[in-house]
Design a protein around this motif. Structure first.
Motif, short mmCIF file in Angstrom:
data_model
loop_
_atom_site.label_atom_id
_atom_site.label_comp_id
_atom_site.label_asym_id
_atom_site.label_seq_id
_atom_site.Cartn_x
_atom_site.Cartn_y
_atom_site.Cartn_z
N GLY A 154 0.81 -1.21 0.00
CA GLY A 154 0.00 0.00 0.00
C GLY A 154 0.84 1.26 0.00
N ALA A 155 1.91 1.26 0.78
CA ALA A 155 2.79 2.43 0.82
C ALA A 155 3.47 2.63 -0.54
N HIS A 156 3.82 1.54 -1.19
CA HIS A 156 4.48 1.62 -2.49
C HIS A 156 3.54 2.19 -3.55
N VAL A 157 2.34 1.64 -3.68
CA VAL A 157 1.45 2.08 -4.75
C VAL A 157 0.95 3.50 -4.51
N ARG A 158 0.92 3.90 -3.26
CA ARG A 158 0.47 5.26 -2.96
C ARG A 158 1.47 6.30 -3.46
N ASP A 159 2.75 5.96 -3.47
CA ASP A 159 3.78 6.91 -3.90
C ASP A 159 4.76 6.19 -4.82
N LEU A 160 4.31 5.88 -6.03
CA LEU A 160 5.15 5.15 -6.98
C LEU A 160 6.40 5.93 -7.34
N ALA A 168 11.98 0.23 -1.10
CA ALA A 168 11.36 0.32 0.22
C ALA A 168 10.33 -0.80 0.41
N ARG A 169 9.52 -1.03 -0.62
CA ARG A 169 8.53 -2.11 -0.53
C ARG A 169 9.20 -3.46 -0.33
N ASP A 170 10.21 -3.74 -1.13
CA ASP A 170 10.86 -5.05 -1.07
C ASP A 170 11.55 -5.26 0.27
N ALA A 171 12.14 -4.19 0.81
CA ALA A 171 12.80 -4.31 2.11
C ALA A 171 11.78 -4.60 3.21
N ALA A 172 10.62 -3.93 3.15
CA ALA A 172 9.58 -4.17 4.15
C ALA A 172 9.02 -5.58 4.03
N ARG A 173 8.84 -6.05 2.82
CA ARG A 173 8.35 -7.42 2.62
C ARG A 173 9.37 -8.43 3.15
N ALA A 174 10.64 -8.19 2.85
CA ALA A 174 11.67 -9.11 3.32
C ALA A 174 11.73 -9.14 4.84
N ALA A 175 11.58 -7.97 5.47
CA ALA A 175 11.60 -7.91 6.93
C ALA A 175 10.41 -8.67 7.52
#
Length: 599
Positions: A154-160, A168-175
Motif C-alpha cells: 500500500g505504501a508503495h502504490v500510494r507513492d510510486l 522500500a517495498r521489497d525491504a519491508a516485505r523481506a523484513a
C-alpha cells in the motif's frame, strides 16, 4: 491494427544537443493510487485481525468470541473501504471501479486465513496448553506477516514516484518474511509438533497477498473476454485541467480496453492519417470518426492477425492488459486546436489521449511493464505520449515502439503547417531541451535523443519497411510535402519512394549513433505500410532479418538479440506489398519479382 487509408503523417521535431538523464519533478500522489494504497493497507489490517482471531481461538476454542472478532473486523474493512472510495470520488476518481469490492477482498482473505489456520493446527492437540500456545504463536506471526506485506504494498502504490524501483517495498516485505521465519524457528525449536511446513505457509500468505494486490491494481471490472468500447463524452477534469474529447468532425469519441491475466499493459495508438489545412482536411486523408459498433472498422475485436491476434501462442502480448487509443483527430494524437480552414476541424488528439490515460491509470494502477506502441499516425501518438505516460507509471518498466511512423518530412511542412496542430502547447517543459524541438530543426533524431537520454531505462525503437508505400503510407504523405502540399501527389506516392528511403535510413543511423544504449531500428524488406496487424511478424526473414516477434521479444527482455536491423535486398516486394499498377519507376519486374530499384 490499421484502418482503411490509415496512414502516417511523417512528423519530425527538432532539438539541439543532448541532455543528461533526469526525472520529472515530484508530484502529489494521484487519487486512485492513494485510494488503492489505503485499500491494500486496510486489507492488511483485516488479514491480521482474522489470523489473530484464529490465534486467540487456538488458546480458547471459543467459537462465539472468534466469530464476533471476525464480524467486527469485516465491518471495519467495509467501512474503511467505502471511506477510501468516497474520498477518491471527491477528487474525481471512481476507485470502486478500480478494485475488487470489500466483500470480495474479505472472501479472499477469509479463505486463505482458514487454510493457514488448518495447516498450522495439523498435528496439534489444542487441549494441551503447549500445543495451543504454539499454534497461537504461529498464527499471530502469520497475522503480522500478512499485515506488514500488504502495508508495504500500500505504501508503495500510494507513492510510486517515491519508491520507483520498489526498494522500500521489497525491504519491508523481506523484513516481514524474516520475522515470520524467526517466530517459526523459535516454536519448532521449542518442540512444536505442527506438521505444517514453513515454505507452504509462506506460499499461502504470498499467494493471498499477491491475489489481493493484483485485484487492486488490475481492475477486475474490465472485461477479460473481449475489448469493451468506452464512450468519452462531456468534460473530464484531470491534472488540473478540463478535457473535452471529440473527433475531428465533432462526432463522439470512444476508446477500447481489455483485461489480461498478467500485470502488464499495452497502450496502442491507432493509425488513420492526418490533415493540416483546407486541402488535406477537405479530402479523405484521415479517419474523422470512431465506429464502436461490434462490426465497426475501429473495434479491435475484429482484428485477428499479427500482434492483434490474442489467440496466437507466439504473441508476446496475448496475456497483457490492452488499452486501445482510437484515432479520429487527424493530428497524430497530440494536437490541441480548433481550426476553421474551412472546414471546421477539432484537432483534439492530445485531449482525447489524456482522457484515455486517466481511465487507464485508474484501471491499471501499477503495471510491471508498459509497452507503448502504435501504427502509422499512431506511431507518433506512441512516440510523443509515452513521455507523459512515464509520469503516470513511474515504477513500471517501459518500452516504446513506433510502427511505420519515422518522422520523414520537409522543412516547409514543419514551418508552415505543423503549427496548425498546436503541439507546442503541451510539450513537457521539465525535460531540458524538449521545448526547443519546434524551432531548432534537427528533426526526429534530436527529439529521440532528448527523450531517450532523459528516460535511459526506457527502450525506444522504430520500425519501417524500406519503401513504406501505398496510398496512406509514409511515402504518400512525403510526396505531398515534396510537391508543395498538393494532396493529389498522394496518388502517385511511388515518386517519393527513393527519397523517403534515403532520408528514413539516414535518420535511423543518426539516431542509433546519438543514443546507442537504448534505441534500435528495424528496417524490413518491401513496401508494406505497418506491421502490427500482419502475420509477417511471425514468419518474415526476407533480406536476412530476424522475425519481428523474435526482435520484439528481445526488446521486451533487454537481451543482446535486440539489435539494429536493416534488410539486404530491401527493394524486393513481399506478397501483398503495394506497387503502382501498371508498374512505374522505381518499381519494375525482375524475373518473377517486383523490385524497387533506386539510383
Amino acid at each position: 491494427m490499421r484502418r482503411a487509408r490509415a496512414s502516417a503523417i511523417c512528423l519530425a521535431l527538432a532539438v539541439t544537443g543532448s541532455t543528461l538523464a533526469g526525472e520529472p519533478a515530484r508530484t502529489a500522489p494521484y487519487p486512485a493510487n492513494t485510494c488503492v494504497g489505503r485499500k491494500q493497507k486496510e486489507a492488511g489490517k483485516y488479514c491480521k485481525a482474522v489470523l489473530r482471531a484464529w490465534s486467540a481461538w487456538d488458546r480458547s476454542q471459543n467459537d462465539r468470541k472468534r466469530d464476533r472478532s471476525l464480524a467486527n473486523a469485516a465491518k471495519q474493512l467495509a467501512t474503511r473501504w467505502a471511506r477510501a472510495e468516497a474520498d477518491a470520488l471527491g477528487q474525481g476518481t471512481d476507485c470502486a471501479e478500480t478494485t475488487l469490492s470489500s466483500g470480495a477482498a474479505q472472501s479472499l482473505i477469509d479463505g486463505a486465513a482458514g487454510g493457514v489456520a488448518t495447516a498450522i493446527n495439523a498435528g496439534l492437540d489444542l487441549r494441551r496448553a503447549g500445543n495451543a500456545r504454539c499454534g497461537s504463536a504461529l498464527l499471530n506471526a502469520a497475522a503480522l506477516e500478512c499485515g506488514r506485506i500488504l502495508a508495504a504494498e500500500g505504501a508503495h502504490v500510494r507513492d510510486l514516484q517515491g519508491d520507483a524501483d520498489g526498494t522500500a517495498r521489497d525491504a519491508a516485505r523481506a523484513a516481514a518474511s524474516a520475522a515470520f521465519g524467526r517466530a517459526w524457528t523459535a516454536q519448532i525449536s521449542a518442540g512444536c509438533p505442527t506438521t505444517a511446513a514453513q515454505a507452504d505457509l509462506g506460499s499461502q500468505i504470498d499467494g493471498v497477498t499477491a491475489d489481493l494486490v493484483f485485484d487492486t491494481v488490475v481492475s477486475p471490472n474490465v472485461d477479460d473476454t473481449q475489448f469493451t468500447a468506452y464512450p468519452a463524452t462531456g468534460t473530464t477534469r484531470y491534472l488540473g485541467r478540463d478535457f473535452t474529447p471529440i473527433c475531428m468532425n465533432g462526432s463522439p469519441y470512444y476508446f477500447f480496453a481489455k483485461r489480461g491475466t498478467v500485470n502488464k499493459l499495452v497502450v496502442y495508438y491507432q493509425g488513420g492519417g492526418a490533415c493540416w489545412d483546407s486541402l488535406t482536411c477537405g479530402l479523405p486523408s484521415c479517419d474523422a470518426t470512431v465506429d464502436p459498433s461490434p462490426t465497426g472498422s475501429d473495434n479491435p475485436n475484429n482484428y485477428h492477425a499479427g500482434f492483434a491476434d490474442l489467440a496466437n501462442p507466439s504473441n508476446p502480448f496475448r496475456d497483457w492488459n490492452i488499452v486501445f487509443v482510437s484515432y479520429c483527430s487527424c493530428d497524430v494524437h497530440f494536437g490541441d486546436s480548433a481550426k476553421d480552414y474551412p472546414p471546421h476541424v477539432e484537432h483534439r488528439g492530445y485531449q482525447n489521449s489524456r482522457v484515455v490515460e486517466k481511465w487507464a491509470r485508474e484501471h491499471f494502477v501499477d503495471p510491471d511493464q508498459v509497452f507503448v506502441t502504435g501504427s502509422s499516425a499512431g506511431a507518433y501518438g506512441a512516440w510523443f505520449n509515452a513521455v507523459l505516460h512515464e509520469r503516470v507509471w513511474p515504477a513500471s518498466k517501459f518500452e516504446v515502439l513506433a510502427d511505420a511512423g519515422n518522422g520523414v518530412i520537409t522543412q516547409s511542412f514543419l514551418d508552415n503547417y505543423f503549427p496548425n496542430w498546436n503541439f507546442a502547447a503541451n510539450i513537457p517543459t521539465d525535460i531540458p531541451g524538449l521545448t526547443d524541438v519546434l524551432t531548432n530543426g534537427t528533426g526526429i533524431v534530436g527529439y529521440t535523443e532528448v527523450v531517450a537520454n532523459f528516460f535511459p531505462r526506457t527502450r525506444w525503437a522504430q520500425y519501417s519497411a524500406a519503401y513504406d508505400g501505398g496510398f496512406g503510407g509514409q511515402t504518400s504523405f512525403y510526396n505531398i510535402m515534396l510537391n508543395d502540399n498538393d494532396p493529389i501527389a498522394a496518388v502517385t506516392w511511388w515518386n517519393a519512394s527513393c527519397a523517403f528511403n534515403t532520408q528514413m535510413v539516414a535518420q535511423a543511423l543518426a539516431t542509433a549513433a546519438a543514443v546507442p544504449s537504448n534505441y534500435r531500428y528495424y528496417i524490413g524488406t518491401g513496401s508494406r505500410h505497418t506491421m502490427w496487424g500482419s502475420d509477417k511478424v511471425y514468419t518474415d526473414t526476407t533480406g536476412g532479418v530476424p522475425t519481428l516477434v523474435d526482435w520484439l521479444n528481445a526488446m521486451l527482455a533487454g537481451t543482446p538479440a535486440w539489435t539494429n536491423v536493416e534488410c539486404t535486398n530491401c527493394g524486393l516486394l513481399l506478397p501483398g506489398d503495394p506497387a503502382p499498377r501498371p508498374l512505374r519507376a522505381p518499381f519494375s519486374m525482375i524475373g518473377s519479382d517486383i523490385v524497387v530499384t533506386c539510383p
